[in-house]
Motif scaffolding. Structure first.
Motif, mmCIF file in Angstrom:
data_model
loop_
_atom_site.group_PDB
_atom_site.id
_atom_site.type_symbol
_atom_site.label_atom_id
_atom_site.label_comp_id
_atom_site.label_asym_id
_atom_site.label_seq_id
_atom_site.Cartn_x
_atom_site.Cartn_y
_atom_site.Cartn_z
ATOM 1 N N MET A 1 -35.248 -77.694 -74.651
ATOM 2 C CA MET A 1 -36.318 -76.857 -74.264
ATOM 3 C C MET A 1 -35.796 -75.464 -74.072
ATOM 4 O O MET A 1 -34.622 -75.267 -73.783
ATOM 5 N N LYS A 2 -36.677 -74.479 -74.210
ATOM 6 C CA LYS A 2 -36.270 -73.078 -74.089
ATOM 7 C C LYS A 2 -37.054 -72.422 -72.957
ATOM 8 O O LYS A 2 -38.271 -72.532 -72.890
ATOM 9 N N ASP A 3 -36.328 -71.731 -72.088
ATOM 10 C CA ASP A 3 -36.946 -70.950 -71.030
ATOM 11 C C ASP A 3 -37.188 -69.558 -71.590
ATOM 12 O O ASP A 3 -36.253 -68.842 -71.921
ATOM 13 N N THR A 4 -38.439 -69.163 -71.727
ATOM 14 C CA THR A 4 -38.756 -67.883 -72.348
ATOM 15 C C THR A 4 -39.154 -66.805 -71.354
ATOM 16 O O THR A 4 -39.476 -65.697 -71.757
ATOM 17 N N LEU A 5 -39.140 -67.111 -70.055
ATOM 18 C CA LEU A 5 -39.601 -66.167 -69.051
ATOM 19 C C LEU A 5 -38.493 -65.863 -68.051
ATOM 20 O O LEU A 5 -38.033 -66.759 -67.346
ATOM 21 N N ALA A 6 -38.061 -64.614 -67.971
ATOM 22 C CA ALA A 6 -37.003 -64.215 -67.044
ATOM 23 C C ALA A 6 -37.610 -63.953 -65.664
ATOM 24 O O ALA A 6 -37.780 -62.811 -65.244
ATOM 25 N N ASP A 7 -37.936 -65.031 -64.962
ATOM 26 C CA ASP A 7 -38.597 -64.917 -63.663
ATOM 27 C C ASP A 7 -37.808 -65.561 -62.526
ATOM 28 O O ASP A 7 -38.301 -65.686 -61.412
ATOM 29 N N GLY A 8 -36.577 -66.004 -62.809
ATOM 30 C CA GLY A 8 -35.762 -66.647 -61.789
ATOM 31 C C GLY A 8 -36.084 -68.109 -61.575
ATOM 32 O O GLY A 8 -35.475 -68.768 -60.730
ATOM 33 N N LYS A 9 -37.023 -68.645 -62.340
ATOM 34 C CA LYS A 9 -37.394 -70.065 -62.238
ATOM 35 C C LYS A 9 -36.896 -70.799 -63.475
ATOM 36 O O LYS A 9 -36.660 -70.206 -64.517
ATOM 37 N N LYS A 28 -31.515 -75.267 -66.740
ATOM 38 C CA LYS A 28 -30.863 -74.501 -65.674
ATOM 39 C C LYS A 28 -30.165 -73.254 -66.212
ATOM 40 O O LYS A 28 -29.549 -72.521 -65.446
ATOM 41 N N LEU A 29 -30.258 -73.016 -67.511
ATOM 42 C CA LEU A 29 -29.628 -71.849 -68.125
ATOM 43 C C LEU A 29 -30.518 -70.623 -67.930
ATOM 44 O O LEU A 29 -31.641 -70.720 -67.452
ATOM 45 N N THR A 30 -30.035 -69.473 -68.319
ATOM 46 C CA THR A 30 -30.827 -68.255 -68.177
ATOM 47 C C THR A 30 -31.921 -68.184 -69.237
ATOM 48 O O THR A 30 -31.887 -68.880 -70.245
ATOM 49 N N ALA A 31 -32.891 -67.327 -68.984
ATOM 50 C CA ALA A 31 -34.018 -67.164 -69.903
ATOM 51 C C ALA A 31 -33.521 -66.812 -71.302
ATOM 52 O O ALA A 31 -32.532 -66.111 -71.461
ATOM 53 N N GLY A 32 -34.214 -67.331 -72.298
ATOM 54 C CA GLY A 32 -33.860 -67.078 -73.687
ATOM 55 C C GLY A 32 -32.890 -68.090 -74.267
ATOM 56 O O GLY A 32 -32.578 -68.035 -75.448
ATOM 57 N N LYS A 33 -32.417 -69.027 -73.450
ATOM 58 C CA LYS A 33 -31.448 -70.032 -73.924
ATOM 59 C C LYS A 33 -32.104 -71.407 -74.012
ATOM 60 O O LYS A 33 -32.972 -71.749 -73.229
ATOM 61 N N TRP A 34 -31.639 -72.174 -74.982
ATOM 62 C CA TRP A 34 -32.097 -73.547 -75.170
ATOM 63 C C TRP A 34 -31.246 -74.501 -74.340
ATOM 64 O O TRP A 34 -30.043 -74.326 -74.229
ATOM 65 N N ALA A 35 -31.874 -75.517 -73.777
ATOM 66 C CA ALA A 35 -31.174 -76.602 -73.086
ATOM 67 C C ALA A 35 -31.658 -77.918 -73.684
ATOM 68 O O ALA A 35 -32.792 -78.031 -74.144
#
Length: 76
Positions: A1-9, A28-35
């Protein structure tokens, strides 16, 4: 899954199978990275997914409104 929002969540994908298993995959990675999460599922049956965000500082989930799961998707 990819976190696309740099909101600290963290981005989270909740899941449930039609044979009673449930769980979640948290990025648990930073925004813009795939896990990737790897679960030992049966190679038959169906799974549903739901997206949410998790705030580790407050230990809370933010769900979309309305809170709905995907259609049943085949496993395997």
């Amino acid at each position: 899954m990819k976190d696309t929002l740099a909101d600290g969540k963290s981005a989270v994908a909740l899941w449930q199978t039609n044979y009673g298993r449930t769980g979640g995959c948290r990025n648990k990675l930073t925004a813009g990275k795939w896990a990737e999460c790897n679960y030992d599922m049966r190679e038959e049956g169906y799974i549903q997914l739901q997206n949410t965000r998790y705030d580790a500082e407050t230990n809370t989930f933010t769900y979309p409104n309305p809170r709905v799961y995907s259609l049943w998707l085949p496993i395997g």
